[in-house]
Design a protein around this motif. Structure first.
Motif, PDB file in Angstrom:
ATOM      1  N   SER A  29      35.236  49.889  44.330  1.00 25.26           N
ATOM      2  CA  SER A  29      36.445  49.876  43.517  1.00 25.26           C
ATOM      3  C   SER A  29      37.468  48.902  44.111  1.00 25.26           C
ATOM      4  O   SER A  29      38.110  48.138  43.374  1.00 25.26           O
ATOM      5  CB  SER A  29      37.043  51.288  43.433  1.00 25.26           C
ATOM      6  N   GLN A  33      38.819  45.782  41.945  1.00 27.40           N
ATOM      7  CA  GLN A  33      40.264  45.654  41.719  1.00 27.40           C
ATOM      8  C   GLN A  33      40.786  44.337  42.326  1.00 27.40           C
ATOM      9  O   GLN A  33      41.613  43.649  41.736  1.00 27.40           O
ATOM     10  CB  GLN A  33      41.011  46.833  42.348  1.00 27.40           C
ATOM     11  N   SER A  34      40.261  43.997  43.523  1.00 29.55           N
ATOM     12  CA  SER A  34      40.724  42.781  44.204  1.00 29.55           C
ATOM     13  C   SER A  34      40.344  41.527  43.416  1.00 29.55           C
ATOM     14  O   SER A  34      41.120  40.564  43.340  1.00 29.55           O
ATOM     15  CB  SER A  34      40.143  42.712  45.617  1.00 29.55           C
ATOM     16  N   GLU A  36      40.036  41.298  40.187  1.00 30.09           N
ATOM     17  CA  GLU A  36      40.922  41.248  39.034  1.00 30.09           C
ATOM     18  C   GLU A  36      42.326  40.764  39.446  1.00 30.09           C
ATOM     19  O   GLU A  36      42.958  39.966  38.752  1.00 30.09           O
ATOM     20  CB  GLU A  36      40.979  42.651  38.398  1.00 30.09           C
ATOM     21  N   ILE A  37      42.784  41.234  40.601  1.00 31.69           N
ATOM     22  CA  ILE A  37      44.098  40.817  41.110  1.00 31.69           C
ATOM     23  C   ILE A  37      44.084  39.315  41.412  1.00 31.69           C
ATOM     24  O   ILE A  37      45.006  38.585  41.054  1.00 31.69           O
ATOM     25  CB  ILE A  37      44.483  41.659  42.359  1.00 31.69           C
ATOM     26  N   VAL A  64      44.300  45.480  49.280  1.00 29.20           N
ATOM     27  CA  VAL A  64      43.674  44.518  48.374  1.00 29.20           C
ATOM     28  C   VAL A  64      42.953  43.457  49.200  1.00 29.20           C
ATOM     29  O   VAL A  64      43.540  42.878  50.126  1.00 29.20           O
ATOM     30  CB  VAL A  64      44.742  43.846  47.462  1.00 29.20           C
ATOM     31  N   LEU A 177      46.621  47.828  44.908  1.00 28.91           N
ATOM     32  CA  LEU A 177      45.568  48.596  44.235  1.00 28.91           C
ATOM     33  C   LEU A 177      46.254  49.622  43.335  1.00 28.91           C
ATOM     34  O   LEU A 177      47.397  50.005  43.588  1.00 28.91           O
ATOM     35  CB  LEU A 177      44.701  49.318  45.276  1.00 28.91           C
ATOM     36  N   ARG A 178      45.547  50.084  42.309  1.00 29.61           N
ATOM     37  CA  ARG A 178      46.126  51.111  41.403  1.00 29.61           C
ATOM     38  C   ARG A 178      46.700  52.281  42.198  1.00 29.61           C
ATOM     39  O   ARG A 178      47.765  52.791  41.909  1.00 29.61           O
ATOM     40  CB  ARG A 178      45.025  51.674  40.504  1.00 29.61           C
ATOM     41  N   GLU A 179      45.941  52.692  43.222  1.00 32.64           N
ATOM     42  CA  GLU A 179      46.304  53.878  44.002  1.00 32.64           C
ATOM     43  C   GLU A 179      47.533  53.640  44.877  1.00 32.64           C
ATOM     44  O   GLU A 179      48.079  54.572  45.468  1.00 32.64           O
ATOM     45  CB  GLU A 179      45.128  54.281  44.898  1.00 32.64           C
ATOM     46  N   THR A 201      48.839  44.122  40.075  1.00 31.21           N
ATOM     47  CA  THR A 201      47.827  45.179  40.135  1.00 31.21           C
ATOM     48  C   THR A 201      46.640  44.715  39.285  1.00 31.21           C
ATOM     49  O   THR A 201      46.740  43.705  38.572  1.00 31.21           O
ATOM     50  CB  THR A 201      48.377  46.522  39.571  1.00 31.21           C
ATOM     51  N   PRO A 202      45.539  45.443  39.291  1.00 32.91           N
ATOM     52  CA  PRO A 202      44.405  45.019  38.455  1.00 32.91           C
ATOM     53  C   PRO A 202      44.738  45.108  36.964  1.00 32.91           C
ATOM     54  O   PRO A 202      44.064  44.482  36.152  1.00 32.91           O
ATOM     55  CB  PRO A 202      43.310  46.023  38.798  1.00 32.91           C
ATOM     56  N   ASP A 203      45.782  45.864  36.607  1.00 32.70           N
ATOM     57  CA  ASP A 203      46.075  46.102  35.199  1.00 32.70           C
ATOM     58  C   ASP A 203      47.274  45.340  34.670  1.00 32.70           C
ATOM     59  O   ASP A 203      47.417  45.152  33.466  1.00 32.70           O
ATOM     60  CB  ASP A 203      46.345  47.606  34.968  1.00 32.70           C
TER      61      ASP A 203
END
Ligand SMILES: Nc1nc2c(c(=O)[nH]1)N(C=O)[C@@H](CNc1ccc(C(=O)N[C@@H](CCC(=O)O)C(=O)O)cc1)CN2
Ligand SMILES: Nc1ncnc2c1ncn2[C@@H]1O[C@H](COP(=O)(O)OP(=O)(O)OP(=O)(O)O)[C@@H](O)[C@H]1O
Length: 218
Positions: A29, A33-34, A36-37, A64, A177-179, A201-203
């Protein structure tokens, strides 16, 4: 206004809570995520046009991963005094240079101030090109752009040292990271703490609106 003692206790508790949660994030994860960032960073206008960029080299866990990020002129932190929580940022000259850096505290790779027998360019020195962007690590960020680090103040001091030399403050970009992204106001701030300008963030990319009267040199 909370006392400094109370503030550092609040930060300590928050670090513990977020770290416990980060410890449960699977490596796959963090990697996804990294990636995407790293992709989203390329869309930041200041990143596209930047001269010098400072980027941390990630630890294996809990932050990240910066491996997938590509930049042209890269400066990497090196701790120069643990007693005084000071760090410098030195230039990295090639992919091979990056690959061959030795590991320091917490397995974080750090450049030696000398490269091939010559002094590396140091971002704090006047003759070195301006740092336009700093990509920062953290334990957590919140939606009001506050940053919680590991509690040593390395980045706060580095940014203060950099701007005290009369240079324009680089764009401060937090990688999260999202978290690691908490609700607005969750992280208590002291007078020394610098807010970041952007959180990636990834989003989403969060961009802070400049406060009225805020100087671009501060
Ligand atoms: N990848 C990465 N690089 C980074 C940071 C980071 O957060 N991530 N930093 C962001 O600031 C700086 C290094 N941060 C550090 C923070 C604390 C200690 C330290 O002295 N640790 C103690 C143990 C503390 C503990 O585990 O309780 C030690 O090694 O004795 C060293 C480096 C610069 N480079
Ligand atoms: N520019 C500065 N000058 C003097 N002391 C500072 C400065 N910046 C931070 N400090 C001090 O350093 C200590 C650590 O600060 P803080 O808890 O905010 O660290 P952090 O931002 O979480 O960690 P880091 O930047 O290492 O990731 C605090 O006692 C703070 O008062």
């Amino acid at each position: 206004m909370p006392s400094l003692q109370c503030l550092s206790k609040q930060k300590r508790l928050l670090r513990k809570a977020v770290s416990a949660c980060l410890g449960r994030v699977p490596t796959a994860s963090i990697d996804a995520q990294s990636n995407e960032i790293a992709r989203r960073i390329q869309a930041i206008p200041e990143f596209k046009t930047a001269g010098g960029i400072s980027c941390y080299l990630s630890m294996p866990l809990n932050e990240v991963a910066t491996g997938p990020i590509t930049t042209h002129r890269l400066f990497v932190p090196k701790i120069t005094s643990k007693e005084n929580s000071l760090m410098d940022c030195f230039e990295i000259y090639s992919e091979e240079d990056l690959e061959s850096l030795p590991s320091g505290t917490w397995g974080i790779k750090e450049p030696d101030p000398l490269y091939d027998g010559k002094a590396r360019a140091n971002a704090l020195e006047e003759q070195t090109e301006q740092l336009d962007v700093i990509l920062l690590p953290a334990v957590a960020y919140d939606r009001s752009f506050s940053r919680l680090g590991h509690g040593k103040g390395y980045y706060d001091r580095f940014i203060a040292a950099y701007t005290s030399r009369g240079r324009r403050r680089p764009l401060l970009v937090g990688l999260s990271l999202r978290e690691q992204l908490l609700e607005s106001g969750a992280i208590p701030m002291s007078d020394f703490d610098w807010k970041v300008d952007v959180v990636v963030t990834p989003d989403e990319i969060l961009v802070r609106e400049k406060e009225r009267g805020e100087s671009t040199t501060q």
